[in-house]
Structure formats: C-alpha cells, structure tokens
Design a protein around this motif. Structure first.
Motif, PDB file in Angstrom:
ATOM      1  N   ALA A   1     -30.154 106.433 -51.285  1.00 55.22           N
ATOM      2  CA  ALA A   1     -31.202 104.716 -50.774  1.00 55.22           C
ATOM      3  C   ALA A   1     -30.382 104.030 -50.295  1.00 55.22           C
ATOM      4  O   ALA A   1     -29.830 102.622 -50.753  1.00 55.22           O
ATOM      5  N   ILE A   2     -30.342 103.588 -49.408  1.00 54.83           N
ATOM      6  CA  ILE A   2     -30.450 101.800 -48.891  1.00 54.83           C
ATOM      7  C   ILE A   2     -31.084 100.626 -48.773  1.00 54.83           C
ATOM      8  O   ILE A   2     -32.278 100.787 -48.281  1.00 54.83           O
ATOM      9  N   VAL A   3     -31.074 100.131 -49.659  1.00 47.80           N
ATOM     10  CA  VAL A   3     -32.300  99.223 -50.403  1.00 47.80           C
ATOM     11  C   VAL A   3     -31.544  97.615 -49.993  1.00 47.80           C
ATOM     12  O   VAL A   3     -30.812  97.200 -49.754  1.00 47.80           O
ATOM     13  N   SER A   4     -32.996  96.420 -49.640  1.00 46.96           N
ATOM     14  CA  SER A   4     -32.347  95.144 -49.927  1.00 46.96           C
ATOM     15  C   SER A   4     -33.410  94.561 -50.568  1.00 46.96           C
ATOM     16  O   SER A   4     -33.756  94.798 -51.992  1.00 46.96           O
ATOM     17  N   PRO A   5     -32.687  93.400 -50.691  1.00 47.74           N
ATOM     18  CA  PRO A   5     -33.352  92.337 -51.924  1.00 47.74           C
ATOM     19  C   PRO A   5     -34.999  91.919 -51.808  1.00 47.74           C
ATOM     20  O   PRO A   5     -35.491  92.067 -53.193  1.00 47.74           O
ATOM     21  N   ASN A   6     -35.796  92.382 -50.879  1.00 47.14           N
ATOM     22  CA  ASN A   6     -37.327  92.651 -51.140  1.00 47.14           C
ATOM     23  C   ASN A   6     -37.762  94.072 -50.787  1.00 47.14           C
ATOM     24  O   ASN A   6     -38.954  94.460 -50.683  1.00 47.14           O
ATOM     25  N   GLY A   7     -37.041  94.515 -50.427  1.00 51.53           N
ATOM     26  CA  GLY A   7     -37.696  95.815 -49.769  1.00 51.53           C
ATOM     27  C   GLY A   7     -36.732  97.300 -50.663  1.00 51.53           C
ATOM     28  O   GLY A   7     -35.604  97.138 -50.536  1.00 51.53           O
ATOM     29  N   GLY A   8     -37.516  98.040 -51.197  1.00 53.49           N
ATOM     30  CA  GLY A   8     -36.766  99.479 -51.687  1.00 53.49           C
ATOM     31  C   GLY A   8     -36.388 100.569 -51.054  1.00 53.49           C
ATOM     32  O   GLY A   8     -37.257 100.848 -49.874  1.00 53.49           O
ATOM     33  N   LYS A   9     -36.377 101.715 -51.247  1.00 56.65           N
ATOM     34  CA  LYS A   9     -36.021 103.031 -50.937  1.00 56.65           C
ATOM     35  C   LYS A   9     -36.413 103.658 -51.209  1.00 56.65           C
ATOM     36  O   LYS A   9     -35.545 104.173 -52.652  1.00 56.65           O
ATOM     37  N   GLU A  10     -37.428 105.345 -50.712  1.00 56.95           N
ATOM     38  CA  GLU A  10     -38.143 106.076 -52.117  1.00 56.95           C
ATOM     39  C   GLU A  10     -37.610 107.202 -51.635  1.00 56.95           C
ATOM     40  O   GLU A  10     -36.162 107.590 -50.417  1.00 56.95           O
ATOM     41  N   ILE A  11     -36.754 108.240 -51.778  1.00 51.74           N
ATOM     42  CA  ILE A  11     -36.416 109.626 -52.344  1.00 51.74           C
ATOM     43  C   ILE A  11     -37.076 110.785 -53.089  1.00 51.74           C
ATOM     44  O   ILE A  11     -38.252 110.163 -54.261  1.00 51.74           O
ATOM     45  N   THR A  12     -37.186 111.695 -51.953  1.00 48.70           N
ATOM     46  CA  THR A  12     -38.337 112.721 -52.746  1.00 48.70           C
ATOM     47  C   THR A  12     -37.077 114.150 -53.180  1.00 48.70           C
ATOM     48  O   THR A  12     -36.489 114.433 -52.829  1.00 48.70           O
ATOM     49  N   PHE A  13     -37.739 114.003 -54.493  1.00 50.57           N
ATOM     50  CA  PHE A  13     -36.669 115.112 -55.271  1.00 50.57           C
ATOM     51  C   PHE A  13     -37.306 116.594 -55.776  1.00 50.57           C
ATOM     52  O   PHE A  13     -38.671 116.169 -55.824  1.00 50.57           O
ATOM     53  N   ILE A  14     -36.915 117.806 -55.087  1.00 52.07           N
ATOM     54  CA  ILE A  14     -37.577 118.526 -54.904  1.00 52.07           C
ATOM     55  C   ILE A  14     -36.981 119.711 -55.901  1.00 52.07           C
ATOM     56  O   ILE A  14     -36.040 120.080 -55.676  1.00 52.07           O
ATOM     57  N   THR A  15     -37.789 119.945 -56.599  1.00 56.44           N
ATOM     58  CA  THR A  15     -37.383 121.110 -58.110  1.00 56.44           C
ATOM     59  C   THR A  15     -37.715 122.428 -57.290  1.00 56.44           C
ATOM     60  O   THR A  15     -39.283 122.799 -57.170  1.00 56.44           O
TER      61      THR A  15
END
Length: 560
Positions: A195-209
C-alpha cells in the motif's frame, strides 16, 4: 440355496431349513422346492435372512425316523453401494487430509477385482499428481468379509481443487458409483501486498478469504507509524463455501510530521492480516505500507530584495522520478493561481537521491511587489495530491531619497529609509559609483526596529564628488542588498561681482534650472536716476562657474 442328499438309494423323508438353529417357517421356506434328493430355497437377502443356514433331511424307515443335517452356510448381506468420507473437505496449502473409501468386496455373483483413485479424472499414484501438483500417499488396504477399506492422504498445494473419486471395479465389469469427495483449497489473498500512501492520502487493500465459512476472527497488526481502518466487507456464498472480502484502508500517521530536511526518506511499515487466530485454520498475509510524498519547506519567511532573483524550494519523497508532478501556486486573495514556466519564472525538478528524496525549485528572476507574497507546491504522487506548507516571501524595500544640487564647498546629507529586514543590521556603506569610494555609515542604536532611517553627511564637497551614490546594506542574517541610486550634482559658483556705483547686487535662483542670476538696482530710486535696462542682470552657469556676461549698469543721477 440348494441342499442335496448324497445317497445311492432313494429314501422316504422330508427336507427342512434352519436359520441360526431355528426352523424357518417363513413363506419363502414354505415354498421351497423339494425332490427326492434335494431342496431348493429362494430367499431375499435382508438383515432378517442373514446368518447361518443349515438344511436337514429326515428319513422314515420301519416306523423310525433319522435326521441328517448339512454343514452350515454363512449368508452375508451387503449393501450394493460404497461410502467415501468426508464428502467435502477444505484445507490450506500444506495441510494433510485423509479420505476413507469403503466398498463391498463383491456384488451379486461378482467379486471385487480392483480399486483406483482419481482427482478430476487423473489417475492417482503415490507422489505428486498433475496438474494440481497435489502429493498423495496411498495407505494400506484392509478387508473384512463384507468390505474393503482404503485410506488416501493428500497434501494440499495452491492448486488442489476438484473431485476426488474412489472407483471399485468388479469381475463382471460392473462399476459401482459411490459419493465422491469435493476437495476445496482454503485461500487468503489480496489485490495487492504493498500500500503506497502519502500524508494526505491512504490506499485500500482488499483481502479475500475463500473458505468453508466466514472467518471467525480477522485481525490487522501494523507497525508503529501507520494506521488503518476497516472500510468495507462482503460475504458471498459459492459452491461448497463462501468468499469473504474485507477492505482495509491504510494511511500515514499524521502525528509523525517531518521536522527536518534530513529526516526525509521513504518510510516502510510492515502489516500482517490474520484470520482465525489461534485456530486450526489460521492464515496470515504480510505486506508493506510505504509512505511517499512527505514534504518539507523552510517555514521561516524568505526575504528577498525587490528586483532581484528569488528561489523557493520544496523537498519531498518519491519512489520513481517519473511519478511525481509538481505544480507551484501563488496566493491571490482567497484563491490560488498556477505558476507556469516562463522566461521570468522557471520550475526545476531534481533527481532522486539515495534516500528517495528530491526537490522542486521555483526560480523567479525578479522579485516584484507586493512586499509579501505566499506560495505553495502541489505534488501529485501515487494518485494522491500533497500540498506543502506555505512559503512566505517578504521583500526588503529601501528608499534612498533624492538630493537637491549643492554648491562646491558645502555639506550635503544622503538619507536612506530601510523598511524591513530578516534581522538586525550588521553593516552599512555609502558607495560613490564614479570613484568607487566607500564610506562607512554608523548604524543607529534603534536599528533593530523597522523602518530605520540612515543618514550620511559628506562635508565640503567638490565637483569630483558629484555622481551616483547608493548604500550597501548587510544584515546579521547574512542577506545583503544595494539600495537604489541617486544622482548628486555639485554646482560651481561664479566669481563674485563688484557692484557698480550707487547699486546693490542680489542673487536670484532659477526654479527651472540649477543656475542663478545676479541683479543690480540703485541704492536710491527717484525720478532723477538712470540705469541701462539691458544690463541690469547677468546669469551664472553653475555647471561651468561662468557668467553669460559681466557688464552691469551703474546707477546715474541726472541733473536738469
């Protein structure tokens, strides 16, 4: 079942059948078919007819009877089906699971001749079976009077999926169809592991079971310096199980603000996503949270001299030189205006250093009004937009006041007003451009409070002292500037004139030039006085110190 009497003679008598030592009186036994030497009994194989059967023949001779019994016949009843357990099975990569197959040792008038295992139609042997790359271990076969039991052990690979089938073959060629085992691989995957994030922006990761049921627990373990929140989940039934999706949003810890340029660098944090903690089907995924786009600017005001070059710099981090896009903006009231590269304003971008830090520079060739301007940089990186802290540019303004022309031998004063500055003054020098002379100037005691008025007096000047003057100003903060220039003109007086008889001389300045004139008038004016009106004044050219003429009229008394 056929019971036969072995004798060369024919005897009178009767046959009877017994089950487990008891006379059979069922309809089947009553409908047996007897001859003189045999008895045929047809029965249905059921739990009630299973057991030891015997038949007996009772012969009658001379009023006496004699009973002859056969050896026992064991009737075993079996179901015309087999079992395979379990019929559905879930496992993780590397797990080992057992499947047990039970089949009858024979069918009607048929014996078990062979048995085999297949997975998705591929015959299984000891070892790895393609294309699922599943390792199989074939156990020992155990057999009883009625059934054969065979156990197979499989070790899951990432591709283990499909129908596991135990198939018995019989001597008549008959194939017994038994329930198969559906094999599923339990998996835990994600759409990305970084997940490449920055101070003002996040990043989503979808985990699949993908599993038999929804995970009992889910857990995110994240090293200090980054945060997360759960933003979405979805549960969907699939063949034999479920697919559970959970979306985790990772973002940077805003509390960890870069305070020094030396602290800039790409930051990496480890995360672990875990399901079914402390259970037999626990699974984990690990990955990284990488923070880029952190910015640093010098928050102190940037002092610049009006009319001179100004350089603004923002430092930030990136993973790739081609990734960031930098836009500089200037505040215009309540809005911001983009700055584009031009002849007077240029935007430069550096290369990445070993810590993945780089910088962008806004180079302005000339600092213009207003005296205070605010700038910022917008950095587009990894799908997010980072805005730097504000850079405030304050211009240093001075004013060297104009000086009226002066005559040789007189004193004159040059006055400079300094309106602002980054610190206290450290040195001031007056510079005469034509001669290159520099005159030290005393700094007043109150020079720490702006505006500051500076004055330098030059005494008894001459024509060689005329020309352009300016002040050099140095601040304790290290900034230096040179004021605007003013022209100092030194005038030359013409030689003194002797007043003609009976006259008084006067000097009159010309407001339209630097020259002056000398006028003459009578000491006493009356109707008997005479003067030459054409010779009552002469002009002094102060640039050369000479008169336009030197004949002044006297004042003459007229006698009648």
């Amino acid at each position: 079942m056929v019971c036969g009497l072995q004798s060369d003679l024919f005897w009178e008598g009767s046959f009877s059948w017994q089950l487990n030592g008891h006379i059979c009186s069922s309809d089947s036994c009553k409908n047996k078919k007897d001859t003189a030497i045999s008895s045929i009994l047809s029965i249905a194989a059921t739990e009630g007819t299973a057991g030891n059967w015997t038949c007996s023949f009772t012969k009658f001779s001379l009023g006496r009877s004699r009973k002859i019994e056969s050896s026992p016949l064991q009737l075993t009843v079996i179901e015309l089906t087999g079992t395979q357990t379990p019929t559905a099975m879930w496992g993780r990569e590397g797990d080992e699971k057992e499947v047990i197959c039970r089949v009858p040792v024979g069918l009607n008038y048929s014996l078990l001749s062979d048995i085999e295992w297949t997975l998705n139609g591929y015959l299984i042997s000891e070892g790895v079976t393609e294309p699922t790359q599943t390792w199989f271990t074939l156990g020992e076969k155990t057999q009883s009077d009625t059934e054969l039991v065979w156990t197979i052990t499989l070790r899951y690979s990432a591709f283990t999926e499909g129908d596991l089938v135990c198939r018995p073959l019989y001597s008549t060629g008959e194939v017994l169809q038994i329930p198969r085992s559906r094999i599923h691989t339990m998996t835990l995957t994600s759409d990305k592991n970084i997940a490449i994030v920055s101070p003002n922006g996040g990043k989503e990761i979808t985990f699949i079971t993908r599993a038999e049921e929804k995970p009992r627990t889910t857990e995110v373990i994240l090293s200090s310096g980054a945060n997360f929140n759960r933003s979405f989940e979805e549960l969907k039934a699939v063949n034999g199980g479920v697919i559970y999706k959970e979306v985790i949003a990772f973002f940077n810890d805003q509390a960890l603000k870069i305070k020094n340029k030396s602290d800039l660098g790409v930051q990496e944090f480890q995360y672990t996503y875990k399901i079914n903690h402390n259970r037999s089907n626990e699974m984990t995924l690990t990955g990284k949270v990488i923070v880029v786009g952190e910015t640093f600017v010098n928050k102190s005001p940037i002092w610049a001299v009006v009319g001179e070059r100004v350089t603004l710099t923002v430092h930030f981090t990136a993973l790739d030189l081609s990734e960031p896009r930098v836009v500089w903006e200037r505040q215009n009231g309540f809005t911001w205006t983009n700055i584009t590269s031009s002849m007077s304003e240029r935007i430069l971008l550096s290369a990445l250093d070993e810590t993945n830090a780089m910088f962008s520079t806004l180079l302005m060739d000339r600092m213009n009004e207003p005296l205070t301007a605010v700038y910022r940089a917008k950095i587009e990186i990894s799908g997010n937009v980072e805005i730097s802290d504000l850079l405030t540019v304050k211009s240093i303004s001075t004013s060297l006041h104009e000086v009226a022309p002066i005559f040789e031998g007189e004193n004159f004063s040059l006055n400079l007003t300094i309106y602002s500055g980054p610190s206290e003054l450290s040195q001031i020098t007056l510079v005469h451009e034509e001669s290159g002379k520099e005159f030290p100037v005393e700094i007043p005691d109150h020079a720490f409070s702006y505006p500051v008025d500076i004055s330098k007096v030059l005494t008894k000047v001459y024509s060689c002292d005329q020309g352009y003057y300016s002040f050099k100003v140095a601040y304790k903060a290290g900034l230096k500037l040179q004021s605007n220039k003013v022209k100092v003109e030194v005038k030359r007086r013409c030689r003194p004139l002797t007043a003609p008889p009976n006259t008084i001389l006067s000097e009159v300045n010309d407001p339209r030039s630097h020259n002056y004139k000398v006028t003459v008038k009578c000491k006493q004016e009356n109707e008997y006085v005479y003067m030459d009106e054409k010779s009552t004044e002469v002009w002094c050219d102060t640039s050369t110190g000479t008169y336009t003429g030197d004949q002044l009229t006297p004042c003459v008394r007229v006698f009648a």
